[in-house]
Design an enzyme around this catalytic site. Structure first.
Site, PDB file in Angstrom:
ATOM      1  N   LYS A 142      45.670  38.218  44.634  1.00 26.41           N
ATOM      2  CA  LYS A 142      45.588  38.855  43.231  1.00 26.41           C
ATOM      3  C   LYS A 142      46.727  39.836  42.825  1.00 26.41           C
ATOM      4  O   LYS A 142      47.374  39.497  41.896  1.00 26.41           O
ATOM      5  CB  LYS A 142      44.081  39.617  43.179  1.00 26.41           C
ATOM      6  CG  LYS A 142      44.054  40.530  41.650  1.00 26.41           C
ATOM      7  CD  LYS A 142      42.762  40.856  41.473  1.00 26.41           C
ATOM      8  CE  LYS A 142      42.497  42.178  41.899  1.00 26.41           C
ATOM      9  NZ  LYS A 142      42.659  43.357  41.491  1.00 26.41           N
ATOM     10  N   ASP A 160      40.697  38.882  38.586  1.00 27.35           N
ATOM     11  CA  ASP A 160      40.091  40.318  38.827  1.00 27.35           C
ATOM     12  C   ASP A 160      38.510  39.904  38.517  1.00 27.35           C
ATOM     13  O   ASP A 160      38.196  38.920  38.111  1.00 27.35           O
ATOM     14  CB  ASP A 160      40.816  41.376  38.182  1.00 27.35           C
ATOM     15  CG  ASP A 160      40.572  41.473  36.739  1.00 27.35           C
ATOM     16  OD1 ASP A 160      40.092  40.447  36.200  1.00 27.35           O
ATOM     17  OD2 ASP A 160      40.817  42.306  36.056  1.00 27.35           O
TER      18      ASP A 160
END
Ligand code: SF4
Length: 252
Positions: A142, A160
């Protein structure tokens, strides 16, 4: 695709269960186009000027808000302008500077380790490849994709909590593992759109498609969303659930 009654044309979850992959791709791209029109200013909400700054800000943003991180980072960036500065940082001083972002001990460890790894393995520079970035302390896919997409211009999908929730509500995927979500959503869109797609979904998740009370009755993609009805469908009540830019700024 069959339609739910009235003029809304909202697909029910059962309608998309037998959706072809081409149908899903077309619906996904329509959703993205509407979100792009709705959020023309969507961008990374962390302040930064260099890949190192964005990497540090993204690490600090874990379990915190972008607004909080943006308050803290000017002093951090001024005190530690290079990777070598993080490598040589006084632990107590760095902990104090980032204390308000939470999990400050773990984040301090990550930042010192990050500085050391960058100095030892990458000449103090942030590498611009995913496979290198994910080897750095405190950096998962991420974080790596945030840095690639926003500091290097290399397309990346940032899964996310908002992105994952919306991708599942849109029936783009049923996966909960972020890496699998990234892979399944990635095939629906041209690579060049991946970074902006991440911003559009995250912005929509923060402003309208909330985890607990999505504002379905005020949602610009309601007509394309199989999860329409999971939240408030009354237009006036739904409009009250929308978050203003000021509310988003303090809570995101
Ligand atoms: S707010 Fe409702 S209609 Fe809009 S994307 Fe979220 S679940 Fe779907």
């Amino acid at each position: 695709m069959s339609r739910r009654g009235g003029t809304r044309g909202v697909p029910r979850a059962s309608d998309v269960s037998d959706e072809t992959s081409l149908g899903r791709t077309r619906r996904a791209r329509r959703i993205a186009r509407v979100l792009a029109e709705t959020y023309p200013d969507a961008h990374c909400e962390l302040d930064f000027t260099t890949p190192l700054e964005l990497l540090v800000a993204t690490i600090l943003s874990a379990q915190s808000t972008d607004a909080r991180v943006n308050i803290v980072t000017p002093k951090v960036f001024a005190r530690y302008p290079t990777a070598a500065d993080y490598a040589a940082a006084d632990r107590a001083e760095l902990e104090e500077l980032i204390h308000s972002t939470g999990f400050f001990r773990a984040k301090t460890n990550a930042l010192i380790g990050l500085g050391q790894a960058l100095v030892e393995r990458y000449d103090g520079e942030v590498p611009g490849r995913l496979k290198d970035l994910v080897t750095l302390p405190g950096v998962g896919r991420k974080t790596a994709n945030v840095v690639l997409g926003n500091a290097f211009g290399v397309p990346g999908i940032t899964v996310d909590t908002h992105f994952g929730r919306l991708a599942r509500r849109f029936a783009w995927t049923e996966q909960t593992d972020p890496d699998k979500v990234e892979a399944e959503v990635g095939v629906l869109f041209p690579k060049k759109d991946w970074t902006m797609l991440s911003h559009w979904l995250i912005w929509h998740g923060r402003r309208c498609c909330h985890a607990r009370k999505p504002a379905c009755g005020a949602c610009p993609v309601a007509a394309l969303c199989p999860a329409y009805g999971e939240g408030e469908v009354d237009a006036a009540k739904a409009a009250k659930l929308l978050k203003s830019e000021a509310q988003v700024a303090v809570s995101s």
